[in-house]
Design an enzyme around this catalytic site. Structure first.
Site, PDB file in Angstrom:
ATOM      1  CE1 TYR A  64      -2.984  -3.071   0.383  1.00 29.17           C
ATOM      2  CE2 TYR A  64      -3.232  -2.610   2.712  1.00 29.17           C
ATOM      3  CZ  TYR A  64      -3.514  -3.384   1.609  1.00 29.17           C
ATOM      4  OH  TYR A  64      -4.345  -4.470   1.741  1.00 29.17           O
ATOM      5  CG  HIS A 143      -0.588  -8.589   0.166  1.00 32.99           C
ATOM      6  ND1 HIS A 143      -0.171  -7.281   0.152  1.00 32.99           N
ATOM      7  CD2 HIS A 143      -1.868  -8.562  -0.295  1.00 32.99           C
ATOM      8  CE1 HIS A 143      -1.145  -6.502  -0.280  1.00 32.99           C
ATOM      9  NE2 HIS A 143      -2.187  -7.266  -0.578  1.00 32.99           N
TER      10      HIS A 143
END
Length: 334
Positions: A64, A143
């Site tokens: 992010y 992830h």
């Protein structure tokens, strides 16, 4: 259902509202400049507002903003008693600079590349701890581990080792595709604490209920909902008709509009229903909602108090099935 013990703050803050603190988390991708640049001061204000509203669970990742989200969350929580908050971050991607080289430990970069090796996991977490200004992570996810075999060989054993050492309290998998995660759940068994099917447990896309949730329930693995707006179409079907970061299909927009009409008739905002829906599903322990402003935090925190008539859920189920009954195929998601 509330967070399992491994995901609760070690020292609950007396002022935290139980309904929000036990069921909702702040998704921190937006404060890492997802879609729109966010000033560092605005990001800090957003995290601060979440704390004021009783939120104690914060979800971030190196991906992010290529480290910016973690950096900003760490700065915003710098003066907060670490034991009163729960921090989740992720491994499986390495932050690199413009030349494609890994950034220094704790640095930020321009993109990320996949790395499911044991060493990659350890290096990634070392960088995350530096950016987050903490010595531990409460929940560490893999992830988007598209290569399940590589995850089983390298990344997952590393996560379990970190949990055994007390560096992390719980481990899980976060991904927008359910098939690889369901396989990891089946093959890793009870080794995983939680899974987070991003965008696959929503009013519009319930794919996780087909394969992943039954596997998780059978093995005692918890579920955390995320991506509840499916990138925008369930927040504003007209103003933000996006699904999974792409323009929504006509069918997806049509179903979202039907849902919005049902919500209006019941006196409930569509985003409120979208936030509340995952918590109705057996096995779901919490919902993570992304926000980039204090007002957006207020919107999902207010959803915890909203009066949602039971009859609305049946109407929303009907709207979700409407296009299928008409022979319209849903858009791709897996």
């Amino acid at each position: 259902m509330a967070f399992r013990a491994e995901l609760r703050p070690l020292s609950p803050a007396p002022a935290a509202r139980p309904d929000v603190a036990a069921a909702y988390g702040l998704g921190c991708a937006p404060i890492g400049n997802l879609f729109t640049p966010v000033a560092a001061t605005a990001a800090e204000a957003t995290v601060g507002r979440a704390l004021e509203r009783g939120v104690r669970f914060f979800d971030t990742a190196p991906h992010y903003g290529e480290g910016i989200s973690e950096q900003r969350l760490g700065a915003a929580l710098a003066g907060v008693d670490r034991d009163t908050v729960v921090i989740a971050t992720k491994v499986g991607r390495t932050i690199v600079d413009a030349a494609g080289d890994p950034v220094p430990v704790g640095g930020t970069g321009t993109s990320t590349v996949g790395d499911l090796s044991r060493d990659g996991v350890l290096r990634s977490l070392e960088g995350s701890l530096a950016r987050l200004r903490t010595d531990r992570v409460d929940l560490l996810y893999l992830h988007d581990p598209a290569d399940v075999d590589a995850a089983l060989r390298g990344a997952l054993p590393a996560l379990l080792e970190l949990r055994d050492q007390g560096v992390v309290r719980a481990v899980g998998v976060g991904m927008g595709r359910t098939v690889p995660v369901a396989r990891l759940v089946r093959e890793a068994g009870a080794a995983l604490d939680v899974v987070m099917p991003a965008g696959r447990l929503t009013l519009l896309d319930r794919t996780a209920e087909d394969d992943l949730l039954p596997a998780a329930r059978a093995r005692g693995v918890g579920v955390i909902g995320a991506g509840v707006y499916n990138s925008g179409v369930l927040a504003d079907p007209v103003g933000a008709p996006y699904f999974d970061y792409r323009p929504a299909t006509p069918d997806q927009v049509d179903r979202a509009l039907r849902m919005a009409a049902a919500c209006t008739a019941a006196g409930v905002a569509l985003p409120t229903a979208a936030v509340r829906y995952p918590l109705r599903v057996a096995g779901v322990e919490a919902v993570v909602v992304g926000a980039r402003t204090p007002a957006e935090v207020d919107a999902f925190a207010d959803a915890a108090d909203a009066d949602v008539p039971e009859s609305l859920w049946a109407a929303l189920d009907h709207a979700a099935r409407a296009s299928a009954a008409a022979g319209i195929a849903p858009g791709p998601h897996d």
